[in-house]
Write an enzyme that holds these catalytic residues in place. Structure first.
Site, PDB file in Angstrom:
ATOM      1  N   CYS A 136      14.613 -77.312  19.318  1.00 25.51           N
ATOM      2  CA  CYS A 136      15.098 -75.918  20.043  1.00 25.51           C
ATOM      3  C   CYS A 136      13.957 -74.980  19.194  1.00 25.51           C
ATOM      4  CB  CYS A 136      16.570 -75.709  20.152  1.00 25.51           C
ATOM      5  SG  CYS A 136      17.162 -76.677  21.537  1.00 25.51           S
ATOM      6  N   LYS A 146      10.298 -74.774  18.962  1.00 28.22           N
ATOM      7  CA  LYS A 146       9.492 -74.580  20.393  1.00 28.22           C
ATOM      8  C   LYS A 146       9.859 -73.264  21.195  1.00 28.22           C
ATOM      9  CE  LYS A 146      12.572 -76.963  23.454  1.00 28.22           C
ATOM     10  NZ  LYS A 146      12.900 -76.055  24.308  1.00 28.22           N
TER      11      LYS A 146
END
Ligand code: NAD
Length: 442
Positions: free
Chosen positions: A263, A266
């Site tokens: 998570c 990105k």
């Protein structure tokens, strides 16, 4: 409520299982036939503590099923959740929304009667509106609402996070969709979980703002740790000293090798790109991304320095490959940058991870994967701790020392106490605290 969960990965499977535990009827859909047939056989395709029992109980109760047939799952559903991946798009750093839009098209074709379509995937501002447009264009005849319901669970603690979240965020302007979402989350209402109702756009942005804030906190303490090393301060005491201030809080103030995982890397990047597109650049987040990228190389250099300036011809034993403990997720793990940098500098790397090696074998083909924590250390020049799995917190230090060529440990998670390590006869290099040399007994 009858729910179809599109995408049965880390988020879809946990959310689907938890929604069924709340009493909803849930069908988890995935394109991956192997994944679905494993689930049908009672196997859990990912490592997540407690998930096997939760899934088994709800399957047994008849509330949770798995299928590759999206059409039948959606046709019978009151609410359809999109929980597919939104990885970084190759080349430009934006979120790749092709899976979300692909799912939206398939959902549109299958819908039969009023449906609430919910994006649970982390998606940039504007995605919900586009999902709405795609569905309306394909099915002008069908009543539906689109709603954003970002997920905040952490891998490794996903079930507790889902069952007892700090808050639930729901973005929709439709009363009817709000009602449906209230019904789905009813057990959380009963325990007075704050439910934040917002617009679609605000809800989408809340998720990115939360993740980038946490990534910023980690990056801040990593830089403070570097300063601590230079001035002889202890970053743990700094973290405690600032974290006890209620305005700051103690969480996410642990220094380490840089944030990783599926998570933060990105999402920070995607938010930077969105902000640039809207000509409202987020310079703090741009800097965070840059510092974090460089940090992995900096950690490899730390190991090289600890080895006297070169690892050429040396063997490095790595403990921990996943981006954090209690998951098998290797996506964007710091180990994927640190290890190749050490190999490029001439080191041979052997490694052990309790759950990540199956995945890591493909990503790090030149690393010798070992059966237990002591095997890579045998005959190595240095042991490098990259992920703080519990089983690395209580290593038999006498045994470790006996297996190493030199008693040298680089601990990128500050698992051990420097004084204890010196007593145990180690040269111990950690993050944001002074290096200690082995105590020579009189
Ligand atoms: P994942 O890669 O583990 O799972 C995605 C699944 O979707 C895959 O199994 C894939 O086969 C399936 N899929 C893709 N297109 C499909 C389609 N059209 N029909 C059916 N199945 C399809 O991803 P994940 O880690 O669960 O993440 C999903 C989303 O949730 C992402 O946007 C992510 O950012 C967000 N999120 C993840 C976490 C986390 O800790 N992993 C936490 C919060 C939010």
């Amino acid at each position: 409520m009858r729910i179809a969960m599109i995408g049965t990965g880390y988020v879809g499977l946990v959310s689907g299982a938890c929604f069924s535990e709340f009493g909803n009827d849930v069908v988890c859909v995935d394109k991956d036939e192997v994944k679905i047939s494993r689930l049908d056989r009672g196997e859990i395709p990912i490592f997540e503590p407690g998930l096997d029992d939760l899934v088994a109980n709800n399957v047994r109760a008849g509330r949770l099923t798995f299928t590759t047939d999206l059409t039948s799952a959606v046709r019978d559903a009151d609410a359809v959740f999109i929980a597919v991946g939104t990885p970084t798009r190759r080349g430009d750093g934006h979120a790749d929304l092709s899976y979300v839009y692909g799912a939206a098209k398939e959902i549109a074709e299958a819908m039969d009667g009023y449906t609430v379509v919910v994006t649970k995937s982390t998606v940039p501002v504007g995605t919900g509106r586009e999902v709405e447009r795609i569905i309306r264009e394909a099915r002008p005849d069908v009543e539906f609402d689109v709603c954003s319901n970002p997920e905040f669970l952490r891998e490794g603690a996903a079930i507790t996070d889902f069952m007892r979240p700090d808050r639930v965020v729901i973005g929709t302007e439709s009363e009817r969709a709000q009602e449906a979402m209230r019904e789905i989350y009813r057990p959380l209402y009963l325990i007075e979980t704050p439910i934040v109702f917002t617009s679609l756009q605000t809800s989408e942005l809340i998720k990115y703002a939360a993740n980038t804030f946490l990534a910023t906190k980690i990056t801040f303490i990593n830089e403070i740790a570097d300063l601590c090393e230079q001035v002889g301060a202890d970053v743990h005491d700094v973290s405690r000293g600032i974290g006890l201030d209620g305005r700051i809080g103690r969480k996410f103030l642990h220094p380490g090798p840089g944030y990783g995982g599926s998570c933060f890397p990105k999402d920070t990047l995607a938010l930077v790109k969105t902000a640039q597109d809207y000509k409202a650049p987020l310079r703090i987040v741009e800097t965070v991304v840059d510092i974090n990228d460089k940090r992995k190389k900096q950690m490899a250099d730390k190991v090289i320095q600890a080895c006297g300036g070169s690892v050429s011809g040396k063997t490095v034993a790595v403990l921990g490959l996943t981006f954090k403990p209690n998951t098998d997720d290797m996506r964007d793990s710091p180990s994927l940058d640190i290890i190749p940098a050490l190999q490029a500098a001439g080191a041979t790397v052997k490694a052990y991870d309790p759950e990540g090696m199956k995945e890591a074998r493909q990503m790090l083909p030149d690393v010798e994967m070992c059966d237990n924590a002591y095997a890579p250390i045998d005959g190595a020049d240095v042991v490098v701790l990259i992920t703080e799995w519990n089983e690395f917190r209580a290593l038999d230090l006498k045994r470790v020392k006996g297996l190493l060529k030199e008693p040298l440990m680089v601990d990128l998670r500050n698992v051990y106490n420097p004084e204890d390590m010196a007593e145990a006869g180690f040269t111990y290099v950690c993050v944001g605290r002074s290096t200690v040399d082995a105590k020579v007994s009189a």
